[in-house]
Write a protein that holds these residues in place. Sequence first.
Motif, PDB file in Angstrom:
ATOM      1  N   GLN A 193       0.804  -1.211   0.000  1.00  0.00           N
ATOM      2  CA  GLN A 193       0.000   0.000   0.000  1.00  0.00           C
ATOM      3  C   GLN A 193       0.845   1.272   0.000  1.00  0.00           C
ATOM      4  O   GLN A 193       0.308   2.361  -0.148  1.00  0.00           O
ATOM      5  CB  GLN A 193      -0.925   0.009   1.219  1.00  0.00           C
ATOM      6  N   THR A 194       2.147   1.136   0.137  1.00  0.00           N
ATOM      7  CA  THR A 194       2.993   2.328   0.185  1.00  0.00           C
ATOM      8  C   THR A 194       3.219   2.891  -1.202  1.00  0.00           C
ATOM      9  O   THR A 194       3.028   2.212  -2.218  1.00  0.00           O
ATOM     10  CB  THR A 194       4.369   2.006   0.815  1.00  0.00           C
ATOM     11  N   ASN A 195       3.647   4.144  -1.273  1.00  0.00           N
ATOM     12  CA  ASN A 195       3.915   4.798  -2.547  1.00  0.00           C
ATOM     13  C   ASN A 195       5.159   4.235  -3.223  1.00  0.00           C
ATOM     14  O   ASN A 195       5.265   4.281  -4.441  1.00  0.00           O
ATOM     15  CB  ASN A 195       4.079   6.303  -2.340  1.00  0.00           C
ATOM     16  N   ALA A 196       6.100   3.723  -2.449  1.00  0.00           N
ATOM     17  CA  ALA A 196       7.336   3.191  -3.019  1.00  0.00           C
ATOM     18  C   ALA A 196       7.026   2.027  -3.951  1.00  0.00           C
ATOM     19  O   ALA A 196       7.593   1.913  -5.037  1.00  0.00           O
ATOM     20  CB  ALA A 196       8.293   2.752  -1.922  1.00  0.00           C
ATOM     21  N   TYR A 197       6.118   1.159  -3.553  1.00  0.00           N
ATOM     22  CA  TYR A 197       5.767   0.020  -4.400  1.00  0.00           C
ATOM     23  C   TYR A 197       5.049   0.496  -5.658  1.00  0.00           C
ATOM     24  O   TYR A 197       5.297   0.012  -6.756  1.00  0.00           O
ATOM     25  CB  TYR A 197       4.888  -0.973  -3.636  1.00  0.00           C
ATOM     26  N   LYS A 198       4.149   1.460  -5.496  1.00  0.00           N
ATOM     27  CA  LYS A 198       3.416   1.977  -6.655  1.00  0.00           C
ATOM     28  C   LYS A 198       4.369   2.676  -7.624  1.00  0.00           C
ATOM     29  O   LYS A 198       4.233   2.536  -8.844  1.00  0.00           O
ATOM     30  CB  LYS A 198       2.315   2.923  -6.188  1.00  0.00           C
ATOM     31  N   ASP A 199       5.347   3.405  -7.094  1.00  0.00           N
ATOM     32  CA  ASP A 199       6.339   4.048  -7.952  1.00  0.00           C
ATOM     33  C   ASP A 199       7.159   3.001  -8.700  1.00  0.00           C
ATOM     34  O   ASP A 199       7.482   3.170  -9.875  1.00  0.00           O
ATOM     35  CB  ASP A 199       7.276   4.940  -7.131  1.00  0.00           C
ATOM     36  N   TYR A 200       7.505   1.920  -8.021  1.00  0.00           N
ATOM     37  CA  TYR A 200       8.268   0.843  -8.653  1.00  0.00           C
ATOM     38  C   TYR A 200       7.453   0.221  -9.788  1.00  0.00           C
ATOM     39  O   TYR A 200       7.978  -0.031 -10.869  1.00  0.00           O
ATOM     40  CB  TYR A 200       8.639  -0.222  -7.607  1.00  0.00           C
ATOM     41  N   GLU A 221       5.109   1.617 -11.557  1.00  0.00           N
ATOM     42  CA  GLU A 221       5.035   2.580 -12.657  1.00  0.00           C
ATOM     43  C   GLU A 221       6.331   2.598 -13.457  1.00  0.00           C
ATOM     44  O   GLU A 221       6.316   2.669 -14.676  1.00  0.00           O
ATOM     45  CB  GLU A 221       4.726   3.984 -12.120  1.00  0.00           C
TER      46      GLU A 221
END
Length: 74
Positions: free
Chosen positions: A51-58, A60
């Motif tokens: 749920q963190t932004n780091a995973y979503k950035d990865y 993307e």
Amino acid sequence: MFNNLFSISLIVSTTHLTMILIVVATIFLVFILIAIIKMYKLKAENKKLMQTNAYKDYEESRKNEPSGHLYGDH
């Protein structure tokens, strides 16, 4: 006389074996419970990380990279 002595030692040995098996089974049960608790903790941590932004950035950034296939994307 020898037969009677043998049956007494067999009973004692069976009792000892039973106690050893109970102790070993208890130890394995404790190990299994520890593994189950760790599994749930890791699952909760993984859910938090997803749920963190780091995973979503990865994710993307992975979409923008080429696939690495030599013949192109078919």
